[in-house]
Motif scaffolding. Structure first.
Motif, PDB file in Angstrom:
ATOM      1  N   ILE A 167       0.826  -1.231  -0.078  1.00 51.34           N
ATOM      2  CA  ILE A 167       0.024   0.097  -0.328  1.00 51.34           C
ATOM      3  C   ILE A 167       0.714   1.286   0.043  1.00 51.34           C
ATOM      4  O   ILE A 167       1.803   1.319   0.533  1.00 51.34           O
ATOM      5  N   VAL A 168       0.342   2.203  -0.700  1.00 48.12           N
ATOM      6  CA  VAL A 168       1.085   3.333  -0.820  1.00 48.12           C
ATOM      7  C   VAL A 168       0.746   4.451   0.173  1.00 48.12           C
ATOM      8  O   VAL A 168      -0.697   4.765   0.089  1.00 48.12           O
ATOM      9  N   ASN A 169       1.319   5.071   1.407  1.00 50.78           N
ATOM     10  CA  ASN A 169       0.952   5.843   2.263  1.00 50.78           C
ATOM     11  C   ASN A 169       1.227   7.346   1.538  1.00 50.78           C
ATOM     12  O   ASN A 169       2.094   8.162   2.113  1.00 50.78           O
ATOM     13  N   ASP A 170       0.375   7.859   0.609  1.00 50.53           N
ATOM     14  CA  ASP A 170       0.259   9.113   0.151  1.00 50.53           C
ATOM     15  C   ASP A 170      -0.789   9.951   0.973  1.00 50.53           C
ATOM     16  O   ASP A 170      -0.674  11.118   1.163  1.00 50.53           O
ATOM     17  N   ASN A 171      -1.842   9.172   1.109  1.00 49.33           N
ATOM     18  CA  ASN A 171      -2.965   9.851   2.083  1.00 49.33           C
ATOM     19  C   ASN A 171      -3.453   8.789   2.916  1.00 49.33           C
ATOM     20  O   ASN A 171      -3.576   7.672   2.570  1.00 49.33           O
TER      21      ASN A 171
END
Length: 200
Positions: A167-171
């Motif tokens: 998962i990408v923690n951009d938001n």
């Protein structure tokens, strides 16, 4: 019917990637999740509470746990030791609770070896540049430690392919939703619902 065994979930990611923040938000949205509290020999950071964030141990006490086989996994990171107490996790899984371990890559691979059905999730930062900005912004460590963490992060990112999901923690909100969606999907797997299928 006996409840299904709970999910053992591992969340890893470079220091500063925000995995703790993502996990905190996911737990606010799903109260069935339980966080396993790790033991560590590092000193508490400001605001951290013994028994809540970590169990803070002396190196001698940590070594005693190792000798007694009381740790599911353990790893050394930036000169400190971290580990996961074994007994309570087994108990909660057998009760049908979902237990999350927020641990480093080395420990995650040891959990995978001991629990092949564990769900491994890797939390990515948006970029290495953003990761460095977050580490500097915390203002909790000197520049040489930040640099060491960045070097470690590059290696950790190379290990992400050994995980089941990324998962990408951009938001934070989007990342927490992605995390919870993964758990929902895992709970629907036929391999985890043999008792239900046999009932029919």
């Amino acid at each position: 019917m006996k409840p299904n065994r709970g999910l053992l979930v591992v969340l890893s990611g470079p220091s500063g990637s925000g995995k703790g923040t993502v996990l905190k938000r996911a737990m606010q949205k799903n109260e069935q999740l339980e966080l396993s509290v790790s033991v560590t020999t590092r000193a508490p950071r400001e605001g951290e509470i013994d028994g809540v964030n970590y169990y803070f141990l002396t190196p001698e006490a940590f070594q005693n746990l190792l000798v007694e086989d009381g740790l599911l996994e353990w790893a050394e990171f930036c000169g400190n030791f971290y580990g996961t107490p074994r007994e309570k996790i087994e108990q909660r899984l057998n009760e049908g609770k979902d237990v999350v371990l927020e641990i480093e890559v080395q420990g995650a691979m040891k959990v995978r070896a001991a629990f092949p059905d564990a769900v491994l999730i890797f939390n990515l930062p948006p970029s290495l540049e953003e990761l460095k900005n977050r580490l500097i912004g915390r203002q909790t460590e000197p520049p040489e430690v930040v640099e060491k963490r960045m070097n470690t992060a590059v290696w950790e990112l190379s290990q992400a392919e050994n995980y089941d999901y990324v998962i990408v923690n951009d938001n934070v909100e989007d990342a927490a939703n992605a995390f919870l969606s993964i758990l929902s999907s895992e709970k629907c797997k036929t391999a985890r619902n043999k008792a239900l299928l046999a009932h029919f």
